[in-house]
Design an enzyme around this catalytic site. Sequence first.
Site, short mmCIF file in Angstrom:
data_model
loop_
_atom_site.label_atom_id
_atom_site.label_comp_id
_atom_site.label_asym_id
_atom_site.label_seq_id
_atom_site.Cartn_x
_atom_site.Cartn_y
_atom_site.Cartn_z
N TYR A 57 -5.92 -5.88 -7.65
CA TYR A 57 -5.68 -5.27 -6.35
C TYR A 57 -6.56 -5.97 -5.33
CZ TYR A 57 -6.10 -1.93 -2.49
OH TYR A 57 -6.10 -1.36 -1.25
N GLU A 93 -2.59 -6.04 2.30
CA GLU A 93 -2.85 -5.57 0.94
C GLU A 93 -1.89 -6.20 -0.07
OE1 GLU A 93 -3.44 -1.08 -0.25
OE2 GLU A 93 -1.40 -1.65 -0.75
#
Length: 361
Positions: free
Chosen positions: A100, A183
């Site tokens: 992530y 992101e």
Amino acid sequence: MKLMEYEAKSVFAENGIPVPRGVVIRSPAELAAKFRDLPREFVLKAQVEVGGRGKAGGIVMADQASGERMAAELFGRTIKGVPVHEILAEEKLSITHEYYASIAIDRATKCALILFTEEGGVDIETLARERPEAVRKGALPVLMNRIPPFMERNLLGKAPREIGLVLQKLYQVFLRKDAMLAEINPLVSTPQGVFAADAKLIIDDNALKRQGITQNRDLSEREREAEKHGFSYVELSGSIGVIGNGAGLTMATLDLIGFYGGKAANFLDVGGGADQERVMHAVRLVAGVPTVKVIIVNLLGGITRCDDVARGIIEAGVRQTIIVRLAGTNEAEGKALLAEQGYRMLDSMEEAVRAAVEVAK
Ligand code: GDP
Ligand code: MN
């Protein structure tokens, strides 16, 4: 402005972040037509702006035999209430690890806050709550044109060097695009290399002009008409037309409609100092929405004069029932004019809304 996944991925690709091979389709038939060298296995991803899309059924694995049928099925679904108009069809990756990475504006420190974890793919909020030590952070003043090597090493932990390269490129995207958030979840390792399997990019609305972005929404004819008259206008899906002055009063009217079990057809704020002509245009505009059965006009006279409003309503001469709530400057004159023509008026906003909801039933 939040970009769709495929838009964000195209920005990523332009900036050197590897993304899976794929196409955007708007019908099942486009799958075979647009996806040249259709891979044996691929992923169909609904392009809807909702979080947790995968868990909500917005991501489907398919192969050549089942692709078109699966796409048709996904087009027929709603994901958390949002209909699917576009699907991103992508080559399926053989994922060996999910990371992530995100970069967001941190208002408190006026820094870019970089988050990275080797345990990606999952819901980051949950991970941060349950195992905060697994999420590494770095705060970087945005004057820095790259992530310094020591910070990159700290963030990465045991993740390979290619992941660090993607992180650097993500920071470039963040800077160049005036992002509030960039992101990648998951950022994945595969035997073919690393890829951004998902992409999220939110651009600061104040930077849209500088970025040369025009909101990619098609305006309906009525929305264009509303823009011409300077109304704040949003079309909804109910049967009660709403006209108010001031965003607060208009929103309050919408809220009350919901409270009494009705459904608004639109939001229309005529703005300050509305005269006879503006009111007439507003009424005709709302009456032109095919689903509108009844219109509530909720106006407060200040600079706006109630008698002007009354003349505007009368001049519009529309077929639907109009329920009027007027208060303020020249109220008596306005009411007298409307009474002569047999319009229904109510002094309290609650009663006016309830009457409209009743007519709409
Ligand atoms: P989100 O639910 O909207 O965040 O959708 P994502 O694009 O992040 O996908 C959710 C999950 O689906 C990922 O974390 C992966 O586990 C899985 N997934 C997505 N794309 C692929 C793919 O190409 N191959 C495999 N094996 N899994 C995928
Ligand atoms: Mn995701």
